[in-house]
Scaffold this motif. Structure first.
Motif, PDB file in Angstrom:
ATOM      1  N   THR A 171      -7.942  -0.620  -1.116  1.00  0.00           N
ATOM      2  CA  THR A 171      -6.907  -1.428  -0.464  1.00  0.00           C
ATOM      3  C   THR A 171      -7.300  -1.733   0.968  1.00  0.00           C
ATOM      4  OG1 THR A 171      -5.182  -0.455  -1.851  1.00  0.00           O
ATOM      5  CG2 THR A 171      -4.467  -1.556   0.162  1.00  0.00           C
ATOM      6  N   LEU A 172      -7.790  -0.710   1.672  1.00  0.00           N
ATOM      7  CA  LEU A 172      -8.269  -0.922   3.038  1.00  0.00           C
ATOM      8  C   LEU A 172      -9.399  -1.942   3.058  1.00  0.00           C
ATOM      9  CD1 LEU A 172      -8.361  -0.218   6.046  1.00  0.00           C
ATOM     10  CD2 LEU A 172      -9.820   1.740   5.475  1.00  0.00           C
ATOM     11  N   ALA A 192       0.852  -1.193   0.000  1.00  0.00           N
ATOM     12  CA  ALA A 192       0.000   0.000   0.000  1.00  0.00           C
ATOM     13  C   ALA A 192       0.885   1.239   0.000  1.00  0.00           C
ATOM     14  CB  ALA A 192      -0.927   0.005   1.208  1.00  0.00           C
ATOM     15  N   LEU A 194       1.740  -6.173   5.896  1.00  0.00           N
ATOM     16  CA  LEU A 194       1.573  -4.955   5.100  1.00  0.00           C
ATOM     17  C   LEU A 194       2.911  -4.255   4.911  1.00  0.00           C
ATOM     18  CD1 LEU A 194      -0.419  -2.817   3.832  1.00  0.00           C
ATOM     19  CD2 LEU A 194      -0.397  -1.711   6.084  1.00  0.00           C
ATOM     20  N   HIS A 250      -2.957   6.265  -0.585  1.00  0.00           N
ATOM     21  CA  HIS A 250      -3.581   5.006  -0.229  1.00  0.00           C
ATOM     22  C   HIS A 250      -5.012   4.937  -0.747  1.00  0.00           C
ATOM     23  CE1 HIS A 250      -0.550   5.858   3.034  1.00  0.00           C
ATOM     24  NE2 HIS A 250      -0.079   4.771   2.475  1.00  0.00           N
ATOM     25  N   VAL A 280      -7.918  -5.433   2.572  1.00  0.00           N
ATOM     26  CA  VAL A 280      -7.231  -5.924   3.773  1.00  0.00           C
ATOM     27  C   VAL A 280      -8.255  -6.380   4.812  1.00  0.00           C
ATOM     28  CG1 VAL A 280      -5.804  -5.210   5.733  1.00  0.00           C
ATOM     29  CG2 VAL A 280      -5.123  -4.586   3.411  1.00  0.00           C
ATOM     30  N   THR A 306       4.159  -0.700   3.630  1.00  0.00           N
ATOM     31  CA  THR A 306       3.596   0.597   3.337  1.00  0.00           C
ATOM     32  C   THR A 306       4.596   1.688   3.701  1.00  0.00           C
ATOM     33  OG1 THR A 306       1.631   1.989   3.678  1.00  0.00           O
ATOM     34  CG2 THR A 306       2.512   0.850   5.611  1.00  0.00           C
ATOM     35  N   LEU A 316      -4.901   1.521   7.625  1.00  0.00           N
ATOM     36  CA  LEU A 316      -4.314   0.329   7.019  1.00  0.00           C
ATOM     37  C   LEU A 316      -3.390  -0.384   7.998  1.00  0.00           C
ATOM     38  CD1 LEU A 316      -3.556   1.528   3.397  1.00  0.00           C
ATOM     39  CD2 LEU A 316      -4.808  -0.552   3.979  1.00  0.00           C
TER      40      LEU A 316
END
Length: 305
Positions: free
Chosen positions: A219-220, A211, A235, A215, A223, A237, A244
């Motif tokens: 994507t959130l 990510a 993750l 963001h 997940v 990031t 996230l």
């Protein structure tokens, strides 16, 4: 006082020699200092790049003219000025115009100096991001533990949406050389949920998710969907904290280079390579057998020069 106002106040401070510090700095450095440390969107970086390339002209444009030249909306220019700490575009232009005038009065190579400094500073920022990854990897036990978990997850799902697709594709491509079942997810929504559900049903235990900023909300959602199916999430990031990170079982941070129009990913790429090494080390016999098998097939079919 905002951060932008503080920077301008410091730039106007009187130095021991009787000159303001902004008069001592070259125009190139004074302009780049406005953008230093700011996280700008791709559209905002386009505006910044236009100012760098056309400073002596752009500093005297109206907001309408600047938006048309760059190819963005007027509100985008206003948000760009606000992201630098200014009350609006007129306040930003008031700072740009003296810099532009000093550039005109200075050496003719100012524009080249701006670009050279900008590119070098982008590299310097990436070096710092890599230094941070180096410190993270000092705890080899953490990386090796994660590598063992990912290696043991069959199938292993690798997730990356939008700007993070390239990192996910690289990891999945390399991981398939040493892992028997790697499943790549690069689309969000119901497509991602179906893939995650199937991975869990097939015996998978972990998802590796990438990510990078900005963001994406999907994507959130992906997940959270992974967690709802019973999968655990590693993750990768950037250091920005947010929801996230809260949703992941393990979060590894690596800074993205944000000095140019588009982000660069030297540090996340290095962290990905370290995890691949940890996966290889987790089962060296399987790794060796799969790599030898791949090389045999590649040589047999003449895949490489």
């Amino acid at each position: 006082m905002s951060s932008g106002q503080q920077a301008r106040a410091q730039a106007a401070a009187i130095t021991p020699g009787g000159q303001s510090s902004e008069e001592v700095l070259p125009p190139a450095d004074r302009l780049l200092a406005l953008f230093d440390g700011r996280r700008l969107s791709p559209g905002q970086r386009r505006i910044a790049q236009y100012l760098i390339d056309h400073l002596t002209e752009a500093a005297f444009l109206s907001i309408t003219e600047l938006a048309e030249r760059v190819g963005v909306s007027q509100p985008s220019v206003t948000r760009f000025a606000a992201s630098l700490g200014f009350s609006g575009y007129p306040a930003l232009r008031d700072v740009l115009q003296p810099i532009a005038l000093s550039a005109v009065a200075g050496a003719p190579g100012t524009r080249a100096q701006l670009r050279r400094n900008e590119l070098q500073e982008a590299v310097d920022a990436e070096i710092q991001n890599l230094e941070n990854v180096r410190r993270l990897l000092a705890d080899t036990d953490q990386v090796l533990d994660i590598g063992r978990e990912l290696a043991a997850s069959v199938p292993l799902t690798v997730l990356g949406l939008r700007i993070s697709v390239s990192l996910a594709e690289y990891f999945a491509y390399a991981a398939r050389r040493i892992h028997p079942d790697v499943r790549l997810v690069t689309r969000g929504g119901s497509v991602a949920f179906d893939a995650l559900l199937q991975s869990r049903a097939a015996g998978g235990t972990w998802v590796l998710a990438f990510a990078m900023p900005r963001h994406a909300k999907e994507t959130l959602a992906a997940v959270r969907a992974a967690r709802s199916t019973g999968l655990r999430v590693v993750l990768i990031t950037d250091p920005t904290l947010g929801p996230l990170v809260d949703e992941a079982d393990v979060a590894l941070t690596a800074g993205t280079g944000s000095r140019l129009v588009f982000d660069s990913y030297a540090a996340p790429g290095m962290l990905s390579a370290a995890l691949l090494q940890a996966m290889a080390d987790a089962d060296p016999e399987r790794t060796q057998a799969r790599l030898e098998g791949y090389e045999h097939v590649a040589d047999q079919h003449g895949f490489f020069l």
